[in-house]
Design a protein around this motif. Structure first.
Motif, mmCIF file in Angstrom:
data_model
loop_
_atom_site.group_PDB
_atom_site.id
_atom_site.type_symbol
_atom_site.label_atom_id
_atom_site.label_comp_id
_atom_site.label_asym_id
_atom_site.label_seq_id
_atom_site.Cartn_x
_atom_site.Cartn_y
_atom_site.Cartn_z
ATOM 1 N N GLU A 176 2.250 -5.207 -3.256
ATOM 2 C CA GLU A 176 2.198 -4.329 -4.429
ATOM 3 C C GLU A 176 0.975 -3.451 -4.269
ATOM 4 N N GLN A 177 0.935 -2.372 -5.053
ATOM 5 C CA GLN A 177 -0.252 -1.532 -5.034
ATOM 6 C C GLN A 177 -1.213 -2.015 -6.114
ATOM 7 N N LEU A 178 -2.406 -2.440 -5.705
ATOM 8 C CA LEU A 178 -3.412 -2.895 -6.655
ATOM 9 C C LEU A 178 -4.310 -1.707 -6.994
ATOM 10 N N ARG A 179 -4.624 -1.510 -8.278
ATOM 11 C CA ARG A 179 -5.402 -0.322 -8.659
ATOM 12 C C ARG A 179 -6.528 -0.654 -9.620
ATOM 13 N N ARG A 347 2.435 -0.870 8.119
ATOM 14 C CA ARG A 347 1.252 -1.186 7.310
ATOM 15 C C ARG A 347 0.772 -0.082 6.374
ATOM 16 N N LEU A 348 0.916 1.172 6.741
ATOM 17 C CA LEU A 348 0.321 2.249 5.924
ATOM 18 C C LEU A 348 1.296 2.686 4.844
ATOM 19 N N ARG A 349 1.564 1.745 3.937
ATOM 20 C CA ARG A 349 2.565 1.941 2.876
ATOM 21 C C ARG A 349 1.907 1.731 1.517
ATOM 22 N N PRO A 350 2.458 2.371 0.482
ATOM 23 C CA PRO A 350 1.878 2.218 -0.865
ATOM 24 C C PRO A 350 1.828 0.777 -1.354
ATOM 25 N N ASP A 351 2.757 -0.085 -0.902
ATOM 26 C CA ASP A 351 2.740 -1.476 -1.400
ATOM 27 C C ASP A 351 1.819 -2.367 -0.564
#
Length: 379
Positions: A176-179, A347-351
């Motif tokens: 997931e994208q942590l923000r 690897r270089l994905r938003p999630d």
């Protein structure tokens, strides 16, 4: 006989040398550069520090060093724009309870909580010859050097209380994208992100290094061309890499926006560039340029006595083989475009990222041209 107080520094500097120490996630490093004829003095001093520091570690020296580290923390983290970014992003990227969740410098609370007994126990456990690597680089006589090492380090007792390191492995993808958004007095809006990457010592890690160099290594990189040159939405855009052996490495994105530009516009452009790169892969010219750039960086590191000694130590400590330092260039040049594309796509994905957004406190039309180049990554 122990060197009192600041004597170690005074003796090295008086002999025309320089010295320092660093602590990163995976090792502590003491180093000095001395004129060749002062090698015996350097070895004696290092052995004295290793063999007698425990006796010299008292309340006064402990408080002195606690203050030194707190001051370093203020100067490098707390009182500079974006200074806590590295700490915040590692805390996001490595979950609570993971050994790399905290940065090596520690919080002020950690520094306050450390007791003299903690320091002594740590020292007794880790600061012993059987847990150390010594590298000597220069115009030296190997036999004489080994005789001095034996003479000065030979009587320091070993220690067998070291625990095996905690497992730092994690899934390849965060999932997931942590923000986190920070509102602070900073000169410009910023988007920073940490991507979870392969462990150091693997081909995949070298491939990731090439990918990040193409995407964000300097002014010829894709992200710089897109954001700074073409769109003019950013004043700086770069990708760095924190190589780690005991946990996943981190790919470190850092974009400082131009005045008035909102973060979503930057993020959309970054994702577009990353998605395109993952789909199409690098061109032959991009590969050649990135590999030449990494080769030059490596050769620069190995061209000084201090840099070579440091890399020999690093590979000996982390991988058990100092010779790997001398073949690192070859490994980078061996990476193919297919491997670079594969690691970027995986690897270089938003999630697979932890994101930090900085919003300035002041109105956005203030002096927003000042760009702070604080990459945050400790080597």
């Amino acid at each position: 006989a122990s060197v009192p107080g600041n004597g170690h520094f005074e003796l090295v500097q008086g002999a025309g040398g320089s010295l320092n120490g660093t602590t990163s996630f995976e090792r502590t490093n003491y180093f000095e550069t001395m004129p060749t004829h002062q090698l015996e003095l350097a070895l004696w001093l290092e052995a004295d520090r290793m063999g007698s520091l425990l006796a010299a570690l008292d309340d006064e020296s402990m408080e002195n060093q606690r203050d030194v580290v707190k001051n370093e923390r203020r100067q490098r983290y707390d009182n500079v724009p974006y200074g806590t970014a590295f700490e915040r992003l590692t805390a996001l990227a490595y979950p609570e309870g993971h050994p790399y969740h905290h940065t090596p410098i520690g919080s002020m609370a950690d520094l306050d909580a450390a007791s003299l007994e903690d320091a002594r126990t740590f020292f007794r456990t880790y600061y012993a010859p059987n847990n150390a690597v010594l590298s000597v680089v220069g115009d030296i006589d190997p036999e004489q050097t080994l005789a001095w090492v034996e003479k000065y380090f030979g009587t320091i007792p070993a220690h067998d209380g070291k625990q095996p390191p905690r497992d730092g492995s994690l899934p390849d993808i965060i999932g997931e994208q942590l923000r986190e958004e920070i509102v602070e007095e900073v000169p410009a809006r910023a988007l920073m992100a940490a991507y979870r990457l392969p462990h150091d010592g693997t081909r995949e890690c070298d491939a990731a290094d090439v990918a990040l160099t193409i995407l964000g290594g300097g002014e010829s990189s894709l992200l710089h061309n897109r954001l700074v040159r073409r769109d003019q939405t950013a004043v700086a855009a770069g990708f760095g890499m924190l190589r780690l052996a005991g946990a996943p490495s981190l790919g470190w994105l850092d974009v400082k926006t131009s005045s008035g530009v909102e973060i979503p516009a930057i993020e959309a452009a970054v994702d577009e560039e990353l998605a395109r790169f993952a789909a199409e892969g690098p061109t032959a010219e991009e590969m050649e340029r990135a590999q030449a750039q990494l080769e030059r960086e490596w050769l620069d590191r190995l061209s000084t006595v201090a840099g070579r000694a440091d890399e020999l130590c690093r590979f000996a400590v982390l991988f058990g083989d100092p010779q790997l330092a001398l073949t690192a260039v070859r490994r980078v040049l061996d990476i193919t475009a297919e491997e670079v594309q594969a690691v970027a796509a995986a690897r270089l994905r938003p999630d697979n990222r932890a994101v930090l957004v900085y919003e300035p406190i002041a109105a956005d039309d203030d002096e927003n041209d000042e760009s702070d180049e604080n990459e945050g990554a400790e080597q």
